[in-house]
Design a protein around this motif. Sequence first.
Motif, PDB file in Angstrom:
ATOM      1  N   ASP A  61      40.958  46.003  47.008  1.00 24.89           N
ATOM      2  CA  ASP A  61      41.570  47.056  46.199  1.00 24.89           C
ATOM      3  C   ASP A  61      43.073  47.142  46.394  1.00 24.89           C
ATOM      4  N   PHE A  62      43.607  46.377  47.342  1.00 28.33           N
ATOM      5  CA  PHE A  62      45.024  46.491  47.683  1.00 28.33           C
ATOM      6  C   PHE A  62      45.815  45.252  47.266  1.00 28.33           C
ATOM      7  N   THR A  63      45.274  44.481  46.335  1.00 23.39           N
ATOM      8  CA  THR A  63      45.981  43.308  45.834  1.00 23.39           C
ATOM      9  C   THR A  63      46.448  43.554  44.402  1.00 23.39           C
ATOM     10  N   GLY A  64      47.440  42.780  43.969  1.00 25.77           N
ATOM     11  CA  GLY A  64      47.900  42.861  42.586  1.00 25.77           C
ATOM     12  C   GLY A  64      48.392  44.237  42.189  1.00 25.77           C
ATOM     13  N   ALA A  65      48.170  44.575  40.905  1.00 28.28           N
ATOM     14  CA  ALA A  65      48.636  45.849  40.364  1.00 28.28           C
ATOM     15  C   ALA A  65      48.044  47.069  41.072  1.00 28.28           C
ATOM     16  N   PRO A  66      46.735  47.060  41.423  1.00 22.53           N
ATOM     17  CA  PRO A  66      46.193  48.210  42.157  1.00 22.53           C
ATOM     18  C   PRO A  66      46.897  48.434  43.499  1.00 22.53           C
ATOM     19  N   GLY A  67      47.234  47.336  44.176  1.00 26.21           N
ATOM     20  CA  GLY A  67      47.943  47.460  45.447  1.00 26.21           C
ATOM     21  C   GLY A  67      49.349  47.989  45.243  1.00 26.21           C
ATOM     22  N   ASP A  68      50.022  47.518  44.185  1.00 26.23           N
ATOM     23  CA  ASP A  68      51.375  47.975  43.896  1.00 26.23           C
ATOM     24  C   ASP A  68      51.385  49.470  43.568  1.00 26.23           C
ATOM     25  N   LEU A  69      50.371  49.907  42.817  1.00 25.23           N
ATOM     26  CA  LEU A  69      50.287  51.316  42.462  1.00 25.23           C
ATOM     27  C   LEU A  69      50.067  52.177  43.705  1.00 25.23           C
ATOM     28  N   ARG A  70      49.200  51.728  44.593  1.00 23.70           N
ATOM     29  CA  ARG A  70      48.969  52.460  45.839  1.00 23.70           C
ATOM     30  C   ARG A  70      50.249  52.559  46.664  1.00 23.70           C
ATOM     31  N   ALA A  71      50.962  51.444  46.744  1.00 21.53           N
ATOM     32  CA  ALA A  71      52.210  51.440  47.505  1.00 21.53           C
ATOM     33  C   ALA A  71      53.217  52.421  46.921  1.00 21.53           C
ATOM     34  N   ALA A  72      53.339  52.441  45.603  1.00 19.88           N
ATOM     35  CA  ALA A  72      54.288  53.335  44.954  1.00 19.88           C
ATOM     36  C   ALA A  72      53.923  54.797  45.179  1.00 19.88           C
ATOM     37  N   GLU A  73      52.625  55.112  45.089  1.00 18.61           N
ATOM     38  CA  GLU A  73      52.197  56.509  45.246  1.00 18.61           C
ATOM     39  C   GLU A  73      52.313  56.972  46.694  1.00 18.61           C
ATOM     40  N   VAL A  74      52.032  56.096  47.631  1.00 17.13           N
ATOM     41  CA  VAL A  74      52.174  56.452  49.050  1.00 17.13           C
ATOM     42  C   VAL A  74      53.647  56.684  49.378  1.00 17.13           C
ATOM     43  N   ARG A  75      54.494  55.833  48.862  1.00 17.58           N
ATOM     44  CA  ARG A  75      55.929  56.013  49.117  1.00 17.58           C
ATOM     45  C   ARG A  75      56.415  57.324  48.516  1.00 17.58           C
ATOM     46  N   ALA A  76      55.970  57.648  47.304  1.00 11.67           N
ATOM     47  CA  ALA A  76      56.374  58.897  46.667  1.00 11.67           C
ATOM     48  C   ALA A  76      55.893  60.102  47.467  1.00 11.67           C
ATOM     49  N   ALA A  77      54.667  60.020  47.994  1.00 11.63           N
ATOM     50  CA  ALA A  77      54.123  61.119  48.799  1.00 11.63           C
ATOM     51  C   ALA A  77      54.944  61.313  50.074  1.00 11.63           C
ATOM     52  N   ALA A  78      55.306  60.210  50.716  1.00 16.17           N
ATOM     53  CA  ALA A  78      56.108  60.291  51.941  1.00 16.17           C
ATOM     54  C   ALA A  78      57.493  60.857  51.653  1.00 16.17           C
ATOM     55  N   GLU A  79      58.053  60.503  50.515  1.00 11.19           N
ATOM     56  CA  GLU A  79      59.372  61.024  50.154  1.00 11.19           C
ATOM     57  C   GLU A  79      59.304  62.518  49.871  1.00 11.19           C
ATOM     58  N   ARG A  80      58.220  62.970  49.251  1.00  6.69           N
ATOM     59  CA  ARG A  80      58.080  64.411  49.015  1.00  6.69           C
ATOM     60  C   ARG A  80      57.947  65.169  50.335  1.00  6.69           C
ATOM     61  N   LEU A  81      57.188  64.608  51.258  1.00  3.30           N
ATOM     62  CA  LEU A  81      57.029  65.260  52.555  1.00  3.30           C
ATOM     63  C   LEU A  81      58.358  65.263  53.310  1.00  3.30           C
ATOM     64  N   THR A  82      59.105  64.166  53.217  1.00  2.29           N
ATOM     65  CA  THR A  82      60.441  64.122  53.810  1.00  2.29           C
ATOM     66  C   THR A  82      61.312  65.224  53.235  1.00  2.29           C
ATOM     67  N   GLY A  83      61.207  65.423  51.911  1.00  2.00           N
ATOM     68  CA  GLY A  83      61.972  66.489  51.253  1.00  2.00           C
ATOM     69  C   GLY A  83      61.564  67.859  51.757  1.00  2.00           C
ATOM     70  N   SER A  84      60.270  68.056  51.988  1.00  2.66           N
ATOM     71  CA  SER A  84      59.794  69.338  52.510  1.00  2.66           C
ATOM     72  C   SER A  84      60.368  69.609  53.891  1.00  2.66           C
ATOM     73  N   LEU A  85      60.436  68.567  54.709  1.00  8.20           N
ATOM     74  CA  LEU A  85      61.018  68.717  56.041  1.00  8.20           C
ATOM     75  C   LEU A  85      62.490  69.076  55.941  1.00  8.20           C
ATOM     76  N   SER A  86      63.173  68.459  54.978  1.00  2.62           N
ATOM     77  CA  SER A  86      64.605  68.712  54.812  1.00  2.62           C
ATOM     78  C   SER A  86      64.863  70.148  54.422  1.00  2.62           C
ATOM     79  N   THR A  87      64.053  70.689  53.464  1.00  3.26           N
ATOM     80  CA  THR A  87      64.267  72.056  53.016  1.00  3.26           C
ATOM     81  C   THR A  87      63.798  73.067  54.040  1.00  3.26           C
ATOM     82  N   ALA A  88      62.990  72.620  55.021  1.00  6.79           N
ATOM     83  CA  ALA A  88      62.525  73.544  56.065  1.00  6.79           C
ATOM     84  C   ALA A  88      63.560  73.727  57.159  1.00  6.79           C
ATOM     85  N   ARG A  89      64.656  72.917  57.121  1.00  6.60           N
ATOM     86  CA  ARG A  89      65.681  73.004  58.159  1.00  6.60           C
ATOM     87  C   ARG A  89      66.938  73.631  57.581  1.00  6.60           C
ATOM     88  N   PHE A  90      67.625  74.402  58.427  1.00  3.16           N
ATOM     89  CA  PHE A  90      68.926  74.948  58.033  1.00  3.16           C
ATOM     90  C   PHE A  90      69.931  74.543  59.095  1.00  3.16           C
TER      91      PHE A  90
END
Length: 261
Positions: A232-261
């Motif tokens: 399930d992690f080869t070709g286009a399905p693998g690329d889609l998973r990679a893109a969505e995981v990266r986006a999720a990590a970036e959103r969580l990084t953003g949450s951490l950033s806004t939680a700090r002053f």
Amino acid sequence: MREAVEDGSGRETVGSVLRACQLLGQFGAERPVITLAELTAASGLNKPTVHRLMSSFVEAGWVHRDHSGAYRVRMPVFAIGSAALAGFDLRTEARPELEALASRFGDTAFLMVPSGAGAVCIDRVEGGKPMVLAAVAIGSVLPFHAAAAPVAMVAFDPELRRRVLAEPLPAFTGETFVDPAEFAAHLDEVRAGGVARSRDDYLQGVSAVAAPVLGSGGSLIGTISLGGHSDDFTGAPGDLRAAEVRAAAERLTGSLSTARF
């Protein structure tokens, strides 16, 4: 504080609040003092709007303006930040992202953090597919040179990278990186691409994708990853998973950033 004029629907008031929040968001540990010109350039707002909103913050006691005209946030803002941090929990913040990934792809989503012994799984959400990765449970410690999540940690933490490359790299399968030079080249690729991918290198038949969750100054906090059947992690399905995981990590990084002053 000067009140914004409403248009009957409240849109102007909401717009003013959003612009004000945008200005406060420019302040941080790396940039505690900002001039009017810098705020104007960074926010994209016009100078009269920035001056009006910052004057309101000064009047409210949230911001101080010094003799040179530069702005610095005051203690009420820090008090709000402290309240956010008091209730902040990495697992709580990450849980919606893990659930969304597991639900969309049917794989198992993981949240891991680095430790002295290896990458520690601190949360996981199983998807609907039959493969259950029981070998990686909450509390499991994975080696840093195998599986996507640990490898992503090494790629984004320079000190961890130096330590891991100086130690032996034992094989878990025939796909495990055991040569330091080859592993170093792979780490360079992971850092450049922003996401790590593994295939059969820790558990036979299991692949994964992972992306880093970063804190202040780009420091590593942990990883979000997705693991499942290698097919399930080869070709286009693998690329889609990679893109969505990266986006999720970036959103969580953003949450951490806004939680700090």
